[in-house]
Motif scaffolding. Structure first.
Motif, mmCIF file in Angstrom:
data_model
loop_
_atom_site.group_PDB
_atom_site.id
_atom_site.type_symbol
_atom_site.label_atom_id
_atom_site.label_comp_id
_atom_site.label_asym_id
_atom_site.label_seq_id
_atom_site.Cartn_x
_atom_site.Cartn_y
_atom_site.Cartn_z
ATOM 1 N N ALA A 72 0.911 -1.412 0.079
ATOM 2 C CA ALA A 72 -0.132 0.615 0.005
ATOM 3 C C ALA A 72 1.026 0.863 -0.048
ATOM 4 O O ALA A 72 2.614 0.919 0.461
ATOM 5 N N ARG A 90 -4.820 7.255 -1.534
ATOM 6 C CA ARG A 90 -3.830 6.396 -1.266
ATOM 7 C C ARG A 90 -4.067 4.866 -1.418
ATOM 8 O O ARG A 90 -5.390 4.737 -2.307
ATOM 9 N N VAL A 92 -3.323 0.580 -3.310
ATOM 10 C CA VAL A 92 -2.827 -0.854 -2.772
ATOM 11 C C VAL A 92 -2.586 -1.357 -3.797
ATOM 12 O O VAL A 92 -3.571 -1.476 -5.268
ATOM 13 N N ILE A 115 -7.622 2.343 -1.474
ATOM 14 C CA ILE A 115 -8.772 1.927 -0.517
ATOM 15 C C ILE A 115 -8.995 2.476 0.238
ATOM 16 O O ILE A 115 -9.315 4.718 0.223
ATOM 17 N N ASP A 121 -3.028 2.030 6.052
ATOM 18 C CA ASP A 121 -2.532 1.308 4.933
ATOM 19 C C ASP A 121 -2.132 -0.114 5.346
ATOM 20 O O ASP A 121 -1.833 -0.928 4.238
ATOM 21 N N ALA A 124 -4.752 -2.993 4.677
ATOM 22 C CA ALA A 124 -4.886 -3.058 3.000
ATOM 23 C C ALA A 124 -3.403 -4.157 2.687
ATOM 24 O O ALA A 124 -3.903 -4.528 2.419
#
Ligand SMILES: NC(=O)c1ccc[n+]([C@@H]2O[C@H](COP(=O)([O-])OP(=O)(O)OC[C@H]3O[C@@H](n4cnc5c(N)ncnc54)[C@H](OP(=O)(O)O)[C@@H]3O)[C@@H](O)[C@H]2O)c1
Length: 331
Positions: A72, A90, A92, A115, A121, A124
């Protein structure tokens, strides 16, 4: 926001294959993101058992190479033609090619998903690859139905916990196996109705007893050498044995006729990557995973944290079977 592309990354590189010690943290040149790519500052990296197979040379890669499939991070620069991502997002990924063990990386935008708010994070990166695996196993390889009896090997592991919990949420009776009594407790907490220690010589009889004399409509086997022949005995007539990993070594070769003798079984050996090869399917599967996380069917259970520089220790812990749940590395 302003673009802050860097021209240096620190990444685990393999110049040869072998034990955990072959992983070296190198400073490497990082070009600006090409057309269709973004540059990520990675914030959390997920360990997956395939990383061990690839580091050791069991699944060959051309050297020198990076390692790792899942991370991530935050978008820091956007290449030409990228319209659905911007600086600060953000994201992943789990199928962008090896090289996730790095602090920065350029990745094709088509391999990224944002995400959702409410998922960190770290969670994820801990869950995405494993849950995308569980997703195709319970939705596509064998669409799990309420009332199915399902057997999950290595149910206290990263994929194993997610698979058990998701199958349970779909209404199955889930029997898990694991390598110790303590790990069986973890499998129960992950959603298994019963958990059997498969280090016991009579584990097959114990599994069948735990299924109240019934056998499994589907057996999810990622352990292989130690479990595979037993898996054939635990499957119901016309049931499916899904061999999707080889944590204890490759499964023995069998004659197709054996599937007839064991009850007209179906045997398959699937992989997560072809199930997510095109962007639309990948994004739909990812949405299914995030929905399952929101509903609680999929939970992130982090078993251990390491720095990227300690990647070798992370691999030793995984191979030593000392961890339950997901391993996450911090760049
Ligand atoms: N085909 C696919 O699409 C796909 C995708 C993702 C993962 N996988 C497979 O799914 C499995 C789980 O992956 P993961 O990343 O979540 O790893 P993991 O579960 O955290 O680690 C592997 C598990 O295998 C068990 N195991 C049994 N014998 C072992 C041995 N000799 N050495 C090491 N472990 C052994 C361990 O549990 P106990 O100690 O309880 O036995 C451990 O929990 C792996 O086999 C992986 O290759 C396949």
């Amino acid at each position: 926001m302003t673009q802050t592309a860097s021209n240096i990354a620190h990444a685990i590189r393999l110049h040869e294959f072998g034990g955990p010690e072959v992983m070296r943290l190198d400073a490497i040149e990082l070009p600006l993101p090409a057309s269709g790519e973004v540059q990520l500052r990675q914030t959390a990296i997920g360990f997956n058992y395939i990383d061990v197979y690839q580091r050791s040379g069991k699944y060959p890669l051309p050297a020198p190479t990076g390692l790792g499939h899942e991370a991530a991070g935050v978008v820091e620069a956007v290449g030409a033609g990228v319209e659905d991502l911007q600086v600060g997002d953000r994201v992943v990924y789990m199928n962008a090619g090896v090289g996730a063990y790095a602090d920065r990386r350029n990745v094709a935008a088509s391999k990224l998903v944002k995400i959702p708010a409410g998922i960190s994070d770290e969670n994820a990166a801990a869950v995405f690859f494993k849950a995308m695996t569980a997703q195709y196993l319970v939705k596509k390889t064998h669409p799990v139905q309420a009332g199915d009896v399902v057997l999950v090997h290595a149910a206290a592991g990263g994929v194993g916990q997610i698979l058990s919990g998701w199958a349970k949420a779909l209404g199955a009776t889930v029997i898990g196996t694991a390598g110790s009594a303590a790990k069986c407790e973890v499998a129960l907490a992950a959603g298994c109705d019963a958990a059997i220690d498969y280090s016991q010589p009579d584990w097959v009889a114990q599994v069948i007893a735990a299924m109240d004399g019934r056998k499994a409509r589907v057996v999810y086997d990622s352990v292989a050498r130690h479990t595979f022949m037993g898996s054939l005995d635990c499957a119901a007539p016309f049931g499916m044995v899904v061999l999707f990993g080889a944590a204890s070594g490759p499964a023995p070769a069998i004659e197709p006729e054996l599937l007839n003798k064991k009850g007209c079984l179906f045997l398959t050996r699937p992989s997560v990557f072809p199930h997510n090869a095109d962007t639309a399917t990948f994004r739909a599967n990812a949405a299914d995973v995030f929905e399952a996380m929101a509903s609680g069917a999929v939970r992130a259970t982090i078993g251990a944290r390491f720095s990227l520089a300690q990647a070798a220790d992370a691999h030793r812990a995984a191979e030593g079977r000392s961890i339950t749940g997901a391993i996450v590395m911090r760049p």
